[in-house]
Write an enzyme that holds these catalytic residues in place. Structure first.
Site, PDB file in Angstrom:
ATOM      1  N   HIS A 121     -36.984 -44.940 -19.447  1.00 12.40           N
ATOM      2  CA  HIS A 121     -37.423 -46.327 -19.600  1.00 12.40           C
ATOM      3  C   HIS A 121     -38.927 -46.404 -19.807  1.00 12.40           C
ATOM      4  CE1 HIS A 121     -39.240 -46.819 -15.558  1.00 12.40           C
ATOM      5  NE2 HIS A 121     -38.207 -46.129 -15.091  1.00 12.40           N
ATOM      6  N   CYS A 137     -36.513 -41.617 -12.280  1.00 14.76           N
ATOM      7  CA  CYS A 137     -36.284 -41.816 -13.708  1.00 14.76           C
ATOM      8  C   CYS A 137     -37.295 -41.036 -14.540  1.00 14.76           C
ATOM      9  CB  CYS A 137     -36.391 -43.296 -14.048  1.00 14.76           C
ATOM     10  SG  CYS A 137     -35.016 -44.291 -13.418  1.00 14.76           S
TER      11      CYS A 137
END
Length: 178
Positions: A121, A137
């Site tokens: 992301h 992440c």
């Protein structure tokens, strides 16, 4: 731009390498977990092993769109918004949601990458790349993520490991794009 069929994310290099037909087509700096590698739910670590892109979220959203719970909040990141929410883990622009492919390592039970909500992301441009800083992440620059998003299909293979670049290109992760 050539569609990519394989992504290699090197925890050692803090780079994402994108391949098409076995040829390196893209190299981007990333930021993986501050807590290092690991698969356990709640660890805040980046999971290793074979994965796939299970879902693509955010098509058509503006650069810097703020996502929470995989939905656009209607906000676009700005320094003022950042000051208003100083502790927020910013998920911006797009999401490539990963799913593990190795039962017992990164799939199912307490090690399920998908249920851990592990994404590629975007992040604010003020955040450094090339150093581990995420909560598990893989963070990318927003503009880099927009390009990657357009080139990666659902089910694209993703390998995350501690190895350096699979082609021995070196440890410097300067952005290259075909």
């Amino acid at each position: 731009m050539t569609p990519l069929d394989f992504l290699h994310i090197s925890l050692a290099d803090q780079c994402l390498y994108g391949f098409a037909g076995g040829q390196l087509r893209l190299r981007l700096p990333v930021s993986t977990a501050l807590n290092g590698p690991g698969e356990l739910n709640g660890s805040g670590c980046t999971p290793r092993g074979r994965h796939q892109v299970r879902a693509k979220i955010g098509e058509g959203l503006p650069l810097g769109a703020v996502l929470r719970g995989r939905r656009w909040t209607g906000e676009v990141w700005s320094p003022q918004l950042h000051e208003q929410f100083p502790g927020r883990d910013w998920i911006l622009t797009r999401i490539l949601w990963l799913s593990g492919c190795e039962r017992g390592r990164n799939r199912l039970g307490q090690v399920d990458t998908f249920r851990r909500y592990i994404y590629l992301h975007g992040t604010p441009d003020t955040e450094p790349m090339g150093v581990p800083r995420s909560h598990g992440c893989i963070r990318l620059r927003n503009r880099d993520l927009m390009e990657l998003f357009a080139r990666v299909p659902v089910h694209c293979a993703v390998q995350i490991d501690e190895a350096t670049c699979p082609l021995g290109i070196g440890t410097s992760c300067l952005s290259i794009k075909e």
